[in-house]
Motif scaffolding. Structure first.
Motif: not given
Lengths: 344, 690
Positions: B308-332
Motif C-alpha cells: 500500500p502506497e499510503e498517501a493518507t499517512k502524512p494527513a494523520r498528523m500534518m494539520y489541525a482540523g476538528d472534523n477529519r476523515r481519511l480513507t486509504q484503498r488499494v486496487v490490486p
C-alpha cells in the motif's frame, strides 16, 4: 543479442566494397545508436564493419567559401570548431543541444545523420513494430506517443527522427557526399531522410553499401540564425519540438521586410521537417507577430497529431513564433540560450 | 531523558572517508567483487501480463555456445517457503505480470547468456489483464496493513458549513527508483552454504527474509554489501532478482553466478512507487482555520503481492482540523510488485495535501505560509501526544526570510522576464523520526585504535563517515582511531537503512557498545579488549509524536509561448535535530530535493494498458533530473538538538528532502502562470496558451 563478425577498415572504397558484398553487414562509427540496438536486439547484423579508422576527419573551407566536414568528425569537435561557431552558429547550437557530452564525443557527423528514428516500441522487441518487422503493426498508434510525429506520418509509422544536427543541416541547405558501389553522389540533407509511407523500415534513401563521407555547407548566409529546442528536461532529452531558423531582414526601407528565411523543425516528423510553407509566408513580409503566427499556422495546418501529442501543435506554434521574434528583434534582442554549453 | 552526547567529531564537516577509494575505483561494489571462474545469468521474462507459459522450449538455448544451465519452473530448486509470492519465483508457469521471471540462462559470458535467452521460445496461454487504476475500480479495498481509516467529527457537515472550501482531485504517477548502480548480485553455493555479494540497504534484514525461503539457517547465508550505489528504497527489501541469482547458483555449486539487473528489467522487478489518486476536500473558516479535512486515497497494488502506497499517512498528523476523515484503498492489478521508494506515503501524500493547502490559501486570500502557521496543531492530531519538536513554523518563517519570500507577488502571472513567467511556491515537509531497536555494535581495542563493527549500510549517504564520527565521540577519541566495519552479515546485526532510521538506530548501538566498553575496560584498555552493545527502542516514542519538519521554497520560470518549465532555485529549511555531518547531510537534503524536482517535472512510468508494461523503461525515456535542471539548490537547517531522539539528539534525514518538494514546485508554477496542475508531473503541455 546475436553473435556477429567484426572487422576494421581504414579505406573508404574497401568499406563500401565489403558492405556491398554482404547484405547483412553494417557500418559502425561512433556506435551511439547501433550498439544500443545490438544490445536490444533491434538489429541483428552478421558483420559489423568498424569505420572509425577512415581518414574522414577534416574540416575544410571550400572554394565557394562553404565548409566541408568529414563524416568521421566527432560531434563535439564540429560544435567547437571556430569556423562552425562563427559562420554556422545554428549548427553548433544544434550539436550542443543533442545527447550528452560523452555521446557527442563519440558520435560521428555521418552517424548522427543516420540515427534510426525513435520510438519506444521500435526499441522494444516484445511489441509489434512495422519498422522492425514490416507488416507486424504499429504499436505507437493508440499507445505512448509523446515524442511522436505530428507531420508527415503514415498509418504504418509515427516515429520521429531524433537528430538535432540534421534539423540545422536541413535549414542550412547542406549536402551529404555519399560514396557507393557505383561511385559518388551528392544528396541535399532535406532529401536524405524519407517519410515513412508504406515503407517505414527505410529511414533514408541511401542504398545498402552507401557511405556518407562528408557534409558540405553552402557559404554562410546573411541574417541571424539560431536553434531552439523544446524538451522535457534542460539537457539530455530528445526534442518535443525544435526549430532551426535563419532570417535576413532588410531594414533599408521605411518598414523592415524579411528578405529571406529558412526554417526546419525537429521532433515533429520522420525526418527533419523543412518548413517551406512558413518560409513562403515570411518572404517579403513585415517581421511582426501577425506574420510569425501566419507563418507557423501555414506550416502546421497539415498537422495530424495523435491522442498523446496534440499539445505539440501549439508547442511548435509557440516555438516558431518565439524564435522568429528573437531573430528579428534588433541587435539587442536576447536569444534564449537553452543549449547545454550555456550551463558549462 | 538521557543526557545528550558531548560532541567533538559530530557536527564537523568531515569529508567522506570512503571518497578516495570511490574516486579511484577501489571501493568494491557487488558486481565487482573479484571471484574465480564466474558464470553469468540472463533472465527469461514473461511477455504477457496475465496467463501462463504453456510450454518453454529451451533446447536451442541449451545447445548454444557457452551455456551451462537453463533454469525454469520445471527444474528450479525447491523452496522451503512460498508465502512471499514476489520471492517464490519459478514455482509454476503462472504469470502475474509482464516482465515476471520465467527462467534464466547461465553461461560462460554475459553475451552468451543473453543470446541463449533469446533462443528460448515460450508459448503463452494469455488471459485478459487489467493494469488500469481508477478511483471506482470494483477491486478497490482497504490495505491489509497500514494505519487504517480515520473518522473524527462530521466532515460532511463541516464542509457544508465552511466559509471557504476546496474539493479537488490530485494524482501521482508510477515512479521508479532508478539508483545509478543497478541491483546486482554474485551468488555462490559452497557445500550447502550460500554467499551473496549484493547491493542492499540491509544485509541482516535481507538474510532474515531470504534464509527461510531457501531453507537455510542464518549462519548458512552470508551477505556482503560494503558499498551501495544508491537504493532509494528499492534495495530496502530483497526483490526477485536476488532469488533468481541464488536459485541459479544452486544449480552450479561452487561456481559464482553474476547477475546485474538491466535498466529495463528494473521497471518490472525491483519495485516502484505505485501511482496514487487523491481526493482531497478542505473546509475552513474565513480566517483560514481548517474545520474539515477529508482525504480519500487509492493506490495501485499488485495481484502478486500487496504494497500500500499510503498517501493518507502524512494527513494523520500534518494539520489541525476538528472534523477529519481519511480513507486509504488499494486496487490490486496485474502489475509488477510496488515497493518502497523514498518516503513511501509521505512523498505522494504531501503532493495532494500541500497543493490543496495552496489552493485553500488562494481561496481564502491568505498567504500560504500564514495559512500553514494558523493550522499548526499543538499536539499530534492522530495520537494526541505532544510533538517532540514541531518546528514547522520556524522552518517556514526562517526559510521565507532566507529565500526572499517577500519578493513573491500573490497575484499569478505578474512577473515576467524575456518571455518567461516567474513564480514562487512553498510547501511543508514532514517525516517520522524513527529509531529501530535490535542493532548491535562490537567495539574492540586494536594496537592503534578501536575497531567498530556493525553491519550497517552506506547507500552513498555517508554512513562510513557519519557513523565513524558517532563512534569517535562515543569513545571520546579522535576519528583517526576508529576503524569502522559495515555491510557484512559476519558483523553484528544491523537494522535496515530505511525509513530514515539508519544512522539513528545504528548510532544507538554504537553508543551502547561504547558505554559498555568504557565501563568494562576503562579509558586505557588492553589491545584485544572487546564489548558489545545493543540498540534499544526509543522510550520517548511512547510519550511523544516523533517527527521532523521542514519547508520547501521554489522559484520556477515557465515560457509563456512554449510551456517549458525550468527551476530557477529551490531552498529547503529543515528541522531534524542535531546534524551529525553537515557536508553529507546537505547532500542528503539536496539529493532528496532534486528527486522531488524529478517527481515534480519529469518522472512518469508510462504503463501501456494494452501490453501491461512500462514502455519508457530506460533512462533516455524515463527522465530524472540532470545537472542542467538544477540551477540553484540549497538546504539549511535549524541549529538544534532533539533530546527526545536519544543521546545522539539527531533524527534521520534520508527522506524528508523529497517530501513536499514537488508540491512547492507545483505551487510555484501556479504562481507563475495561474494554471493549477494537480496531476504530476508538470509537463510543459499544461502551460501552453489555449
Amino acid at each position: 543479442m546475436n553473435p556477429f563478425d567484426y572487422i576494421r577498415t581504414t579505406d573508404t572504397a574497401d568499406a563500401v566494397a565489403v558492405l556491398t558484398e554482404r547484405p547483412d553487414a553494417v557500418f559502425l562509427a561512433g556506435g551511439t545508436n547501433l550498439v544500443d540496438h545490438l544490445k536490444l536486439g533491434v538489429t541483428e547484423p552478421g558483420l559489423v564493419v568498424d569505420i572509425n579508422g577512415l581518414d574522414l576527419t577534416d574540416i575544410e573551407v571550400l572554394d565557394d567559401s562553404g565548409l566541408r566536414i568529414g563524416a568521421m568528425v566527432r560531434n563535439s569537435d564540429a560544435a567547437a570548431d571556430m569556423r562552425v561557431r562563427r559562420d554556422y552558429p545554428m549548427l553548433s547550437r544544434a550539436l550542443l543541444s543533442g545527447a550528452s557530452g560523452q555521446l557527442r564525443n563519440a558520435a560521428s557527423m555521418g552517424g548522427n545523420l543516420l540515427q534510426r528514428t525513435r520510438c519506444v516500441y521500435f526499441q522494444d522487441t516484445s511489441t509489434p513494430c512495422n519498422k522492425r518487422e514490416p507488416g507486424s503493426g504499429c504499436s505507437a498508434i493508440g499507445g505512448y506517443t509523446r515524442y511522436h510525429a505530428i507531420l508527415g506520418a503514415s498509418q504504418d509509422c509515427v516515429a520521429t527522427h531524433p537528430s538535432d544536427m540534421a534539423v540545422a543541416l536541413a535549414a542550412l541547405d547542406a549536402t551529404v557526399v555519399v560514396l557507393g558501389p557505383h561511385g559518388e553522389r551528392r544528396i541535399p540533407v532535406d532529401e536524405l531522410h524519407r517519410l515513412p509511407g508504406e515503407q517505414p523500415e527505410r529511414d533514408t534513401i541511401l542504398e545498402h553499401g552507401e557511405l556518407i563521407t562528408a557534409l558540405e555547407l553552402p557559404p554562410p548566409r546573411a541574417g541571424r540564425s539560431t536553434y531552439r529546442k523544446i524538451r522535457d528536461r534542460a539537457s539530455y532529452a530528445f526534442a518535443l519540438v525544435s526549430v532551426a531558423a535563419t532570417v535576413d531582414v532588410d531594414d533599408s526601407g521605411p518598414k523592415p521586410v524579411i528578405r529571406e528565411a529558412a526554417i526546419a523543425l525537429g521532433g515533429v516528423a520522420h525526418k527533419p521537417w523543412r518548413a517551406r510553407a512558413a518560409e513562403a509566408v515570411l518572404r517579403g513580409a513585415e517581421p511582426n507577430e501577425k506574420t510569425f503566427l501566419q507563418a507557423a499556422d501555414a506550416e502546421l495546418a497539415a498537422a495530424e497529431p495523435l491522442e498523446g501529442n496534440r499539445f505539440k501543435v501549439q508547442m511548435a506554434r509557440g516555438a516558431i513564433t518565439t524564435v522568429l521574434t528573437e531573430l528579428t528583434g534588433g541587435p539587442e534582442s536576447k536569444l534564449d540560450d537553452t543549449t547545454e554549453d550555456a550551463h558549462e | 531523558m538521557s543526557d545528550l552526547l558531548a560532541t567533538s567529531a559530530i557536527g564537523t564537516r568531515q569529508v567522506r572517508l570512503d571518497g578516495p577509494d570511490k574516486v579511484r575505483g577501489r571501493a568494491t561494489y557487488a558486481y565487482e567483487h573479484p571471484v574465480d571462474d564466474p558464470l553469468y545469468l540472463c533472465p527469461l521474462l514473461a511477455m504477457i501480463a496475465r496467463g501462463r507459459a504453456a510450454t518453454i522450449d529451451t533446447s536451442a538455448a541449451e545447445a548454444a555456445d557457452g551455456v551451462v544451465h537453463v533454469l525454469t519452473h520445471e527444474n528450479a530448486p525447491a523452496l522451503q517457503s512460498t508465502d512471499d509470492a514476489e520471492l517464490a519465483i519459478l514455482r509454476s508457469p503462472e504469470i502475474g505480470f509482464r516482465g515476471q521471471y520465467l527462467g534464466a540462462v547461465i553461461a560462460t559470458t554475459p553475451e552468451q547468456a543473453r543470446h541463449a535467452a533469446d533462443l528460448i521460445t515460450v508459448s503463452y496461454v494469455q488471459e485478459d489483464h487489467d493494469v488500469e487504476l481508477r478511483e471506482d475500480h470494483p477491486a478497490s479495498r482497504p490495505p491489509e496493513s497500514g494505519g487504517g481509516d480515520v473518522t473524527v467529527g462530521d466532515v460532511d457537515s463541516a464542509l457544508a458549513e465552511a466559509a471557504v472550501s476546496i474539493d479537488q482531485r490530485y494524482s501521482t504517477p508510477m515512479e521508479h527508483n532508478n539508483p545509478m548502480e543497478p541491483h546486482t548480485t554474485i551468488a555462490r553455493w559452497d557445500r550447502g552454504e550460500l554467499t551473496l555479494w549484493t547491493s542492499t540497504q540491509g544485509v541482516h534484514p535481507t538474510r532474515s527474509t531470504l534464509a527461510p525461503i531457501l531453507g537455510l539457517e542464518p549462519d548458512q547465508l552470508r551477505i556482503v554489501s560494503p558499498h551501495v550505489g544508491g537504493g532509494f528504497g528499492s534495495k530496502g527489501v530483497p526483490h526477485a532478482d536476488m532469488m533468481l541469482a541464488a536459485l541459479a547458483a544452486k544449480a552450479v555449486p561452487g561456481r559464482p553466478v553474476k547477475y546485474a539487473v538491466t535498466r529495463q528489467q528494473m521497471f518490472s522487478i525491483t519495485g516502484y512507487r505505485a501511482p496514487t489518486l487523491q481526493h482531497i476536500r478542505l473546509g475552513a473558516r474565513a480566517d483560514g482555520t481548517i474545520t474539515a479535512f477529508a482525504f480519500d486515497a487509492v493506490s495501485m497494488s499488485s495481484q502478486t503481492k500487496e504494497f500500500p502506497e499510503e498517501a493518507t499517512k502524512p494527513a494523520r498528523m500534518m494539520y489541525a482540523g476538528d472534523n477529519r476523515r481519511l480513507t486509504q484503498r488499494v486496487v490490486p492489478l496485474d502489475v509488477p510488485v510496488p515497493s518502497w521508494m523514498r518516503a513511501p506515503g509521505e512523498a505522494p501524500g504531501m503532493v495532494g495535501i500541500e497543493i490543496a493547502m495552496d489552493e485553500l490559501a488562494v481561496a481564502s486570500g491568505i498567504d500560504p505560509i500564514e495559512l500553514r502557521v494558523r493550522n499548526d496543531p499543538e499536539n499530534d492530531p492522530d495520537t494526541g501526544l505532544p510533538f517532540n519538536q514541531r518546528r514547522l513554523v520556524d522552518c517556514l518563517r526562517e526559510g521565507a526570510e532566507r529565500f526572499g519570500w517577500d519578493e513573491r507577488s500573490s497575484q499569478p502571472r505578474t512577473r515576467r522576464d524575456n518571455g518567461w513567467l516567474i513564480g514562487m511556491g512553498v510547501a511543508s515537509a514532514t517525516y517520522p523520526a524513527g529509531r529501530q531497536p535490535g542493532s548491535v555494535a562490537r567495539i574492540r581495542r586494536t594496537s592503534d585504535g578501536y575497531e567498530v563493527a556493525i553491519a550497517a549500510a552506506d547507500l552513498g549517504t555517508g554512513t562510513w563517515t557519519a557513523l565513524t564520527q558517532v563512534a569517535a565521540d562515543s569513545l571520546d577519541v579522535p576519528i583517526e582511531q576508529v576503524e569502522l566495519q559495515i555491510g557484512d552479515t559476519d558483523l553484528p546485526n544491523a537494522t535496515v537503512a530505511g525509513g530514515s532510521t539508519g544512522l539513528a538506530s545504528w548510532s544507538a548501538a554504537v553508543l551502547a557498545a561504547a558505554e559498555t566498553f568504557r565501563r568494562e575496560h576503562g579509558t586505557d584498555p588492553a589491545s584485544g579488549a572487546q564489548s558489545q552493545g545493543e540498540a534499544q527502542a526509543n522510550p520517548a516514542a511512547e510519550k511523544f509524536a516523533l517527527h521532523s519538519f521542514g519547508a520547501h521554497f521554489a522559484e520556477v520560470r515557465i515560457h509563456a509561448a512554449t510551456g517549458e518549465i525550468r527551476v530557477n532555485r529551490m531552498f529547503g529549511m529543515f528541522s531534524a535535530g542535531r546534524i551529525v555531518n553537515p557536508r553529507t547531510a546537505r547532500s542528503q537534503f539536496i539529493g532528496g530535493m532534486t528527486m522531488g524536482l524529478g517527481m515534480a517535472l519529469h518522472e512518469k512510468g508510462e504503463l501501456d494498458p494494452r501490453f501491461g508494461h512500462v514502455v519508457n523503461h530506460d533512462l533516455a525515456e524515463y527522465h530524472v533530473p540532470v545537472n542542467a535542471d538544477v540551477a540553484e539548490i540549497e538546504a539549511a537547517w535549524l541549529d538544534e538538538e532533539d533530546p527526545q531522539a536519544g543521546p545522539l539528539g539527531a533524527r534521520g534525514i534520508g527522506e524528508i528532502g523529497i517530501v513536499g518538494a514537488a508540491a512547492a514546485l507545483a505551487n510555484a508554477a501556479y504562481n507563475a502562470t495561474g494554471v493549477r496542475v494537480r496531476d504530476l508531473p508538470l509537463f510543459g503541455d499544461a502551460f501552453l496558451p489555449r
